[in-house]
Enzyme design. Structure first.
Site, short mmCIF file in Angstrom:
data_model
loop_
_atom_site.label_atom_id
_atom_site.label_comp_id
_atom_site.label_asym_id
_atom_site.label_seq_id
_atom_site.Cartn_x
_atom_site.Cartn_y
_atom_site.Cartn_z
N ASP A 231 -9.62 6.56 -3.35
CA ASP A 231 -9.34 5.19 -3.78
C ASP A 231 -8.47 4.40 -2.80
O ASP A 231 -7.94 3.34 -3.17
CB ASP A 231 -8.66 5.20 -5.15
CG ASP A 231 -7.34 5.97 -5.14
OD1 ASP A 231 -7.13 6.78 -4.22
OD2 ASP A 231 -6.53 5.75 -6.06
N GLU A 232 -8.34 4.87 -1.58
CA GLU A 232 -7.37 4.26 -0.68
C GLU A 232 -7.86 4.38 0.77
O GLU A 232 -8.37 5.42 1.17
CB GLU A 232 -6.03 4.96 -0.85
CG GLU A 232 -4.87 4.37 -0.13
CD GLU A 232 -3.59 5.15 -0.40
OE1 GLU A 232 -2.54 4.71 0.08
OE2 GLU A 232 -3.64 6.22 -1.06
N ASP B 283 -6.24 -0.45 -1.89
CA ASP B 283 -5.95 0.56 -2.90
C ASP B 283 -6.62 0.13 -4.20
O ASP B 283 -6.30 -0.92 -4.76
CB ASP B 283 -4.42 0.65 -3.09
CG ASP B 283 -4.01 1.83 -3.97
OD1 ASP B 283 -4.89 2.63 -4.33
OD2 ASP B 283 -2.81 1.94 -4.28
#
Length: 443
Positions: free
Chosen positions: A105-106, A11
């Site tokens: 973002d993950e 993350d």
């Protein structure tokens, strides 16, 4: 359940805000809030400097301003975020053939899918990935969790945030999870947490006391059975390399309620162009066109129309969305409008005797869809270029003026100058005035 800690959840820390701080030297170490900057906006991401003041994602921007008035409030630059995300995902795919992106973002990574996987070197491998990401993205940091399941890997990535790592050793999952609040389990939101609180359940350990049948009676069949397993860290879901894209959509919240049907039709046309461009860019087409509207009283409705065959035609998408808008009661005005396409396919079946739209071939708008000439919509955070001063970003705009700080990722904090908003030598960068409009590829 796996016998090794081989699933990684990565993350990127405060992603949007971190990209802004990276690219804007004067904002490094200062509170930055990215999201809707109008009176009805919501926070997308807050930097850690802003979070200490109580600012959180999904909070109304007005409340964020009250909590942290000295923060920099910026609109989004999605091209910059996509580019940083691309670099990260490429590095993850170098490590493993099984990477499951969850958002920009993950992502989950199945480390065991690597031909060089060695369970005794997990810490070194993850450290190398994090170091490479910081180097490739010019300083962005990532928090990582590694465990024997997706559930525990995701929870572990929160333990040492920001810029940290936590490994859950196989066999310790239940001990790690038990003391945590029930809300640590994905899917336990405020409503479920309140229902659990009313029967005396606050921690995961508390959640293990009721039987599965009792949780089913309390929460329903699906939620009850799922929580009974997750509370015991039972999770055998695999990492799936390709998540099926379900829809492509664009929506916008207006600063003022709009009742003008002509203006709303122009917005539908603009959104249809954006959706069509994204479909073509990703090699997709869709059958079901959906119009989303939110009225002045926050009542939200969607209207849909299913086409005979999948399409990526801007003209057809716009005509269909306009038809859906015709059936909407505009009394009181609309505060939000959105256009989306679902029922996606990787092929298009257009009429063989119809020429493709000029817009679809060239990327330009068809004559009847081309928006009227209007001034650039300047917004704080937007990339700009000035013929004399070079590259910079919008510090603020209004009353016919736009203030720009001239600096980039590679320069020290730069000077600030103010120009007329229609200054011919000041041009927007990173996609122009609509680059901050929210766009969604739903999965």
């Amino acid at each position: 359940m796996r016998s090794t800690a081989s699933i990684m959840h990565l993350d990127l820390d405060a992603f949007f805000a971190s990209v802004e701080q990276r690219d804007k030297p004067s904002l490094r170490g200062k509170p930055v809030i990215v999201g809707g900057i109008g009176p009805r906006g919501v926070v997308a991401t807050a930097s850690y400097e802003a979070r200490v003041h109580g600012v959180r994602s999904a909070m109304r921007t007005a409340e964020a301003r009250a909590r942290c008035p000295h923060a920099a409030f910026l609109g989004g630059r999605f091209e910059a975020y996509r580019e940083a995300s691309r670099l990260v995902m490429e590095r993850l795919r170098e490590e493993s053939g099984l990477v499951e992106p969850l958002s920009l973002d993950e992502a989950f990574v199945d480390l065991a899918a690597s031909p060089t996987f060695d369970p005794d070197r997990i810490v070194d491998v993850v450290g190398g990935i994090r170091a490479d990401i910081a180097d490739l993205t010019h300083g962005l940091t990532a928090s990582v969790g590694v465990a024997s399941s997706k559930l525990m890997a995701k929870i572990a990535s929160e333990i040492n945030k920001p810029d940290g790592m936590f490994l859950v050793a196989p066999g310790t999952e239940s001990d790690v999870l038990g003391p945590m609040q029930a809300t640590a389990i994905p899917g336990v939101g405020p409503a479920t947490a309140e229902r659990l609180r009313r029967v005396g359940i606050s921690t995961v350990e508390d959640l293990r006391a009721p039987s599965e049948d009792e949780l089913v009676r309390l929460l329903g069949v699906s939620a009850g059975a799922s929580l009974w397993k997750l509370a015991r860290a039972i999770d055998d879901r695999p990492v799936v390399a390709e998540r099926e894209t379900k829809s492509v959509s664009v929506e916008d919240t207006f600063e003022h309620d709009i009742t003008d049907r002509i203006l709303l039709t122009q917005e539908v046309d603009r959104m249809s162009r954006a959706v069509g461009e994204r479909l073509r860019r990703h090699g997709l087409s869709g059958r079901t066109v959906t119009l989303k509207v939110r009225h002045h009283d926050f009542e939200t409705h969607t209207r849909s129309s299913t086409l005979r065959a999948p399409t990526d035609s801007t003209r057809l998408l716009a005509e269909t969305a306009r038809g859906l808008l015709d059936g909407v009661d505009l009394a009181g005005g609309l505060r939000l409008l959105g256009v989306g396409v679902s029922g996606l396919a990787d092929w298009v079946q257009d009429d063989l005797f119809t020429e493709p739209d000029e817009a679809d071939r060239s990327g330009d708008a068809e004559p009847e869809l081309r928006p009227r000439q209007r001034s650039v919509r300047w917004y704080p955070g937007q990339d700009v270029h000035h013929a004399q001063h070079g590259d910079g970003w919008v510090w603020g705009a209004g009353l016919g003026r736009v203030t720009v700080r001239f600096e980039t990722r590679l320069t020290p904090p730069g000077p600030v100058h103010t120009f007329a908003e229609n200054d011919a030598v000041l041009t927007p960068g990173y996609g122009g005035p609509d680059s901050c409009a929210p766009d969604t590829v739903e999965t």
